[in-house]
Design a protein around this motif. Structure first.
Motif, PDB file in Angstrom:
ATOM      1  N   SER A 164       3.499 -18.426   4.673  1.00  0.00           N
ATOM      2  CA  SER A 164       4.317 -18.339   5.888  1.00  0.00           C
ATOM      3  C   SER A 164       3.528 -18.671   7.155  1.00  0.00           C
ATOM      4  O   SER A 164       4.091 -18.663   8.247  1.00  0.00           O
ATOM      5  CB  SER A 164       4.913 -16.930   6.012  1.00  0.00           C
ATOM      6  OG  SER A 164       5.766 -16.674   4.928  1.00  0.00           O
ATOM      7  N   ARG A 175      -5.514 -11.510   8.220  1.00  0.00           N
ATOM      8  CA  ARG A 175      -6.850 -11.846   8.686  1.00  0.00           C
ATOM      9  C   ARG A 175      -6.888 -13.108   9.552  1.00  0.00           C
ATOM     10  O   ARG A 175      -7.951 -13.531   9.967  1.00  0.00           O
ATOM     11  CB  ARG A 175      -7.791 -11.983   7.478  1.00  0.00           C
ATOM     12  CG  ARG A 175      -8.144 -10.637   6.897  1.00  0.00           C
ATOM     13  CD  ARG A 175      -8.457 -10.690   5.409  1.00  0.00           C
ATOM     14  NE  ARG A 175      -7.232 -10.451   4.633  1.00  0.00           N
ATOM     15  CZ  ARG A 175      -6.791  -9.240   4.273  1.00  0.00           C
ATOM     16  NH1 ARG A 175      -7.479  -8.193   4.562  1.00  0.00           N
ATOM     17  NH2 ARG A 175      -5.673  -9.096   3.596  1.00  0.00           N
ATOM     18  N   ILE A 205       4.062 -17.243  11.141  1.00  0.00           N
ATOM     19  CA  ILE A 205       3.772 -15.815  10.928  1.00  0.00           C
ATOM     20  C   ILE A 205       2.316 -15.703  10.509  1.00  0.00           C
ATOM     21  O   ILE A 205       1.925 -16.255   9.468  1.00  0.00           O
ATOM     22  CB  ILE A 205       4.689 -15.206   9.845  1.00  0.00           C
ATOM     23  CG1 ILE A 205       6.165 -15.413  10.227  1.00  0.00           C
ATOM     24  CG2 ILE A 205       4.385 -13.730   9.653  1.00  0.00           C
ATOM     25  CD1 ILE A 205       7.157 -14.879   9.220  1.00  0.00           C
ATOM     26  N   HIS A 220       6.350  -6.000  -1.947  1.00  0.00           N
ATOM     27  CA  HIS A 220       6.115  -5.105  -0.809  1.00  0.00           C
ATOM     28  C   HIS A 220       7.361  -4.904   0.051  1.00  0.00           C
ATOM     29  O   HIS A 220       7.258  -4.509   1.207  1.00  0.00           O
ATOM     30  CB  HIS A 220       4.949  -5.636   0.056  1.00  0.00           C
ATOM     31  CG  HIS A 220       3.646  -5.671  -0.686  1.00  0.00           C
ATOM     32  ND1 HIS A 220       2.587  -6.450  -0.296  1.00  0.00           N
ATOM     33  CD2 HIS A 220       3.240  -5.015  -1.798  1.00  0.00           C
ATOM     34  CE1 HIS A 220       1.577  -6.268  -1.150  1.00  0.00           C
ATOM     35  NE2 HIS A 220       1.955  -5.415  -2.070  1.00  0.00           N
ATOM     36  N   ASN A 255      -4.787 -22.891  -1.369  1.00  0.00           N
ATOM     37  CA  ASN A 255      -5.299 -22.038  -0.294  1.00  0.00           C
ATOM     38  C   ASN A 255      -6.391 -22.825   0.426  1.00  0.00           C
ATOM     39  O   ASN A 255      -7.263 -23.387  -0.228  1.00  0.00           O
ATOM     40  CB  ASN A 255      -5.897 -20.751  -0.911  1.00  0.00           C
ATOM     41  CG  ASN A 255      -6.078 -19.644   0.106  1.00  0.00           C
ATOM     42  OD1 ASN A 255      -6.617 -19.873   1.189  1.00  0.00           O
ATOM     43  ND2 ASN A 255      -5.640 -18.453  -0.227  1.00  0.00           N
ATOM     44  N   VAL A 264       7.016  -9.939   3.412  1.00  0.00           N
ATOM     45  CA  VAL A 264       8.155  -9.077   3.763  1.00  0.00           C
ATOM     46  C   VAL A 264       9.057  -9.806   4.755  1.00  0.00           C
ATOM     47  O   VAL A 264       9.920  -9.210   5.379  1.00  0.00           O
ATOM     48  CB  VAL A 264       7.651  -7.738   4.379  1.00  0.00           C
ATOM     49  CG1 VAL A 264       6.854  -6.954   3.345  1.00  0.00           C
ATOM     50  CG2 VAL A 264       6.811  -7.959   5.638  1.00  0.00           C
ATOM     51  N   SER A 270      -4.790 -13.863  -0.563  1.00  0.00           N
ATOM     52  CA  SER A 270      -6.240 -13.655  -0.486  1.00  0.00           C
ATOM     53  C   SER A 270      -6.800 -13.043  -1.764  1.00  0.00           C
ATOM     54  O   SER A 270      -7.997 -13.102  -2.005  1.00  0.00           O
ATOM     55  CB  SER A 270      -6.557 -12.737   0.688  1.00  0.00           C
ATOM     56  OG  SER A 270      -5.941 -11.481   0.487  1.00  0.00           O
ATOM     57  N   THR A 276     -11.149 -17.979  -2.413  1.00  0.00           N
ATOM     58  CA  THR A 276     -10.756 -16.574  -2.528  1.00  0.00           C
ATOM     59  C   THR A 276     -11.349 -16.001  -3.822  1.00  0.00           C
ATOM     60  O   THR A 276     -11.819 -16.761  -4.672  1.00  0.00           O
ATOM     61  CB  THR A 276      -9.209 -16.414  -2.610  1.00  0.00           C
ATOM     62  OG1 THR A 276      -8.795 -16.811  -3.933  1.00  0.00           O
ATOM     63  CG2 THR A 276      -8.473 -17.228  -1.572  1.00  0.00           C
ATOM     64  N   GLN A 282       4.413 -11.248  -1.928  1.00  0.00           N
ATOM     65  CA  GLN A 282       3.890 -10.054  -1.250  1.00  0.00           C
ATOM     66  C   GLN A 282       4.415 -10.021   0.175  1.00  0.00           C
ATOM     67  O   GLN A 282       4.155  -9.094   0.915  1.00  0.00           O
ATOM     68  CB  GLN A 282       2.361 -10.110  -1.194  1.00  0.00           C
ATOM     69  CG  GLN A 282       1.714 -10.129  -2.549  1.00  0.00           C
ATOM     70  CD  GLN A 282       0.259 -10.551  -2.453  1.00  0.00           C
ATOM     71  OE1 GLN A 282      -0.587  -9.775  -2.075  1.00  0.00           O
ATOM     72  NE2 GLN A 282      -0.018 -11.791  -2.786  1.00  0.00           N
ATOM     73  N   TRP A 287      -1.286  -9.535  14.297  1.00  0.00           N
ATOM     74  CA  TRP A 287      -2.239  -8.573  13.711  1.00  0.00           C
ATOM     75  C   TRP A 287      -3.552  -8.509  14.469  1.00  0.00           C
ATOM     76  O   TRP A 287      -4.391  -7.659  14.182  1.00  0.00           O
ATOM     77  CB  TRP A 287      -2.461  -8.864  12.227  1.00  0.00           C
ATOM     78  CG  TRP A 287      -1.179  -8.742  11.479  1.00  0.00           C
ATOM     79  CD1 TRP A 287      -0.512  -9.738  10.837  1.00  0.00           C
ATOM     80  CD2 TRP A 287      -0.361  -7.561  11.340  1.00  0.00           C
ATOM     81  NE1 TRP A 287       0.671  -9.248  10.305  1.00  0.00           N
ATOM     82  CE2 TRP A 287       0.776  -7.931  10.597  1.00  0.00           C
ATOM     83  CE3 TRP A 287      -0.480  -6.239  11.781  1.00  0.00           C
ATOM     84  CZ2 TRP A 287       1.792  -7.016  10.287  1.00  0.00           C
ATOM     85  CZ3 TRP A 287       0.520  -5.341  11.458  1.00  0.00           C
ATOM     86  CH2 TRP A 287       1.631  -5.733  10.718  1.00  0.00           C
TER      87      TRP A 287
HETATM   88  P1  NAD Z   1      -3.807 -12.170   3.481  1.00  0.00           P
HETATM   89  O1  NAD Z   1      -3.445 -12.119   4.908  1.00  0.00           O
HETATM   90  O2  NAD Z   1      -4.723 -11.169   2.914  1.00  0.00           O
HETATM   91  O3  NAD Z   1      -4.392 -13.587   3.093  1.00  0.00           O
HETATM   92  C1  NAD Z   1      -3.690 -14.749   3.337  1.00  0.00           C
HETATM   93  C2  NAD Z   1      -4.301 -15.888   2.524  1.00  0.00           C
HETATM   94  O4  NAD Z   1      -3.601 -17.065   2.896  1.00  0.00           O
HETATM   95  C3  NAD Z   1      -5.777 -16.131   2.811  1.00  0.00           C
HETATM   96  O5  NAD Z   1      -6.465 -16.273   1.587  1.00  0.00           O
HETATM   97  C4  NAD Z   1      -5.786 -17.447   3.598  1.00  0.00           C
HETATM   98  O6  NAD Z   1      -6.921 -18.241   3.339  1.00  0.00           O
HETATM   99  C5  NAD Z   1      -4.527 -18.113   3.101  1.00  0.00           C
HETATM  100  N1  NAD Z   1      -3.901 -19.050   4.046  1.00  0.00           N
HETATM  101  C6  NAD Z   1      -3.941 -19.051   5.391  1.00  0.00           C
HETATM  102  N2  NAD Z   1      -3.211 -20.070   5.888  1.00  0.00           N
HETATM  103  C7  NAD Z   1      -2.664 -20.695   4.808  1.00  0.00           C
HETATM  104  C8  NAD Z   1      -1.795 -21.815   4.658  1.00  0.00           C
HETATM  105  N3  NAD Z   1      -1.309 -22.474   5.722  1.00  0.00           N
HETATM  106  N4  NAD Z   1      -1.450 -22.202   3.413  1.00  0.00           N
HETATM  107  C9  NAD Z   1      -1.926 -21.538   2.301  1.00  0.00           C
HETATM  108  N5  NAD Z   1      -2.754 -20.472   2.396  1.00  0.00           N
HETATM  109  C10 NAD Z   1      -3.120 -20.067   3.626  1.00  0.00           C
HETATM  110  O7  NAD Z   1      -2.424 -12.196   2.707  1.00  0.00           O
HETATM  111  P2  NAD Z   1      -1.960 -11.536   1.383  1.00  0.00           P
HETATM  112  O8  NAD Z   1      -2.930 -11.786   0.287  1.00  0.00           O
HETATM  113  O9  NAD Z   1      -0.578 -11.967   1.192  1.00  0.00           O
HETATM  114  O10 NAD Z   1      -2.010  -9.975   1.705  1.00  0.00           O
HETATM  115  C11 NAD Z   1      -1.650  -9.423   2.933  1.00  0.00           C
HETATM  116  C12 NAD Z   1      -0.625  -8.334   2.821  1.00  0.00           C
HETATM  117  O11 NAD Z   1      -0.025  -8.205   4.072  1.00  0.00           O
HETATM  118  C13 NAD Z   1       0.476  -8.671   1.895  1.00  0.00           C
HETATM  119  O12 NAD Z   1       0.493  -7.677   0.951  1.00  0.00           O
HETATM  120  C14 NAD Z   1       1.753  -8.674   2.704  1.00  0.00           C
HETATM  121  O13 NAD Z   1       2.590  -7.617   2.295  1.00  0.00           O
HETATM  122  C15 NAD Z   1       1.362  -8.389   4.106  1.00  0.00           C
HETATM  123  N6  NAD Z   1       1.669  -9.449   5.078  1.00  0.00           N
HETATM  124  C16 NAD Z   1       2.841 -10.128   4.997  1.00  0.00           C
HETATM  125  C17 NAD Z   1       3.140 -11.142   5.892  1.00  0.00           C
HETATM  126  C18 NAD Z   1       4.458 -11.872   5.757  1.00  0.00           C
HETATM  127  O14 NAD Z   1       5.426 -11.295   5.282  1.00  0.00           O
HETATM  128  N7  NAD Z   1       4.546 -13.139   6.174  1.00  0.00           N
HETATM  129  C19 NAD Z   1       2.235 -11.473   6.893  1.00  0.00           C
HETATM  130  C20 NAD Z   1       1.037 -10.741   6.975  1.00  0.00           C
HETATM  131  C21 NAD Z   1       0.769  -9.728   6.049  1.00  0.00           C
END
Ligand code: NAD
Ligand code: ZN
Length: 258
Positions: free
Chosen positions: A25, A34, A30, A121, A231, A105, A207, A235, A103, A40
């Motif tokens: 996303s 990190r 969004i 989630h 990605n 939301v 991640s 990772t 994962q 965030w």
């Molecule tokens: P994370 O934030 O831990 O990691 C995101 C991963 O996406 C990283 O490894 C990063 O290198 C990669 N990334 C960044 N830009 C990208 C792109 N354009 N294309 C492909 N990959 C890309 O995310 P996570 O592992 O999903 O865990 C975070 C937790 O936080 C989740 O459990 C989720 O519930 C929540 N979260 C959700 C959202 C959402 O709903 N959009 C946003 C932030 C966090």
């Protein structure tokens, strides 16, 4: 043969399951937990993504609480599914993708049109009564209205908007899993069952450090399922993957299916 050809060949065989994380996303606007800039960075998830943290903010800094909730819903409202979400939809329509396990939301897979989505989630725009468990999901109009009302809300009205009353006397809350809360067991069971019968697992933008979701790729590996990762960064899951494309999701997905 390029690795794109190999990946295409694996995916064309069908029985694919996708596991998506915040990265898919990112190109919809969004930010990931990190990621630099975005929500965030302004609102530390260690405080704003758990109940004790949120209660503390509401009591001591209610204005800040409103800003957080408003920014969160405004971000989701302004975001649109990107090419990666739509290609997963196409794969589902063609019968080669069994489901998306996410994962996220943000509801973007559903907004793109995907039917089989397993949400590990929860979902920010679905509300669930804490007493009788009744649920409803906001449509586009409902989400727009919520954002509109949040902009004008006083600190007490925020509670009414985000925790509205149910007919049973209880209150609804956004149906998301915050830090420290129990995960939806049924969704996890479904996710394991889907992986068990899959030929390949497509990991997009996760991640691999948020557990237990990150255990799913290890389960897939144990079952001998091919793993393809998309990605831009390395990772902990990269060493499990048979192929990794170090690119952004909305760039890599169209290149696979060009
Ligand atoms: P994370 O934030 O831990 O990691 C995101 C991963 O996406 C990283 O490894 C990063 O290198 C990669 N990334 C960044 N830009 C990208 C792109 N354009 N294309 C492909 N990959 C890309 O995310 P996570 O592992 O999903 O865990 C975070 C937790 O936080 C989740 O459990 C989720 O519930 C929540 N979260 C959700 C959202 C959402 O709903 N959009 C946003 C932030 C966090
Ligand atoms: Zn109720």
């Amino acid at each position: 043969m390029s690795s794109f050809d190999n990946i295409r060949e694996i995916l064309e065989k069908g029985n694919v399951v996708a596991l998506t994380g915040a990265g898919i996303s990112e190109e919809s606007g969004i930010t990931t937990f990190r990621g630099k800039e975005g929500i965030w960075e302004k609102f530390n998830p260690a405080i704003y993504a758990n109940i004790p943290g949120l209660i503390g903010v509401f009591v001591f800094r209610p204005g800040r609480m409103r800003d957080f909730i408003l920014e969160f819903y405004e971000t989701i409202h302004n975001a649109k599914p990107n090419k990666a979400h739509y290609i997963l939809l196409e794969m589902e329509k063609r019968g080669i993708l069994n489901c998306v396990i996410t994962q996220n939301v943000d509801n973007l897979h559903e907004r793109a049109g995907s039917k089989n989505v397993i949400e590990l989630h929860g979902n920010m725009i679905r509300f669930r009564c804490m007493k009788c468990k009744k649920e409803y999901t906001l449509d586009e109009k409902g989400l727009k209205e919520l954002v509109h009302n949040l902009k004008r809300a006083s600190r007490f009205q925020i509670i009414k908007l985000i925790l509205p009353r149910c007919n049973c006397g209880g209150r609804y809350r956004p149906d998301v899993v915050l830090f420290g809360e129990a995960l939806p067991q049924d969704e996890f069971t479904k996710a394991y069952m889907e992986i068990e019968r899959a030929n390949s697992l497509l990991l997009i933008g996760t991640s691999g450090i948020v557990y237990p979701a990150a255990s799913l790729p290890y389960y897939a590996k144990e079952k001998g399922i091919m793993i393809i990762e998309i990605n831009p960064s390395y990772t902990p899951l990269s060493r499990l993957a048979d192929y990794t494309i170090f690119e952004k999701a909305a760039e890599a997905m169209p290149r696979i299916f060009e």
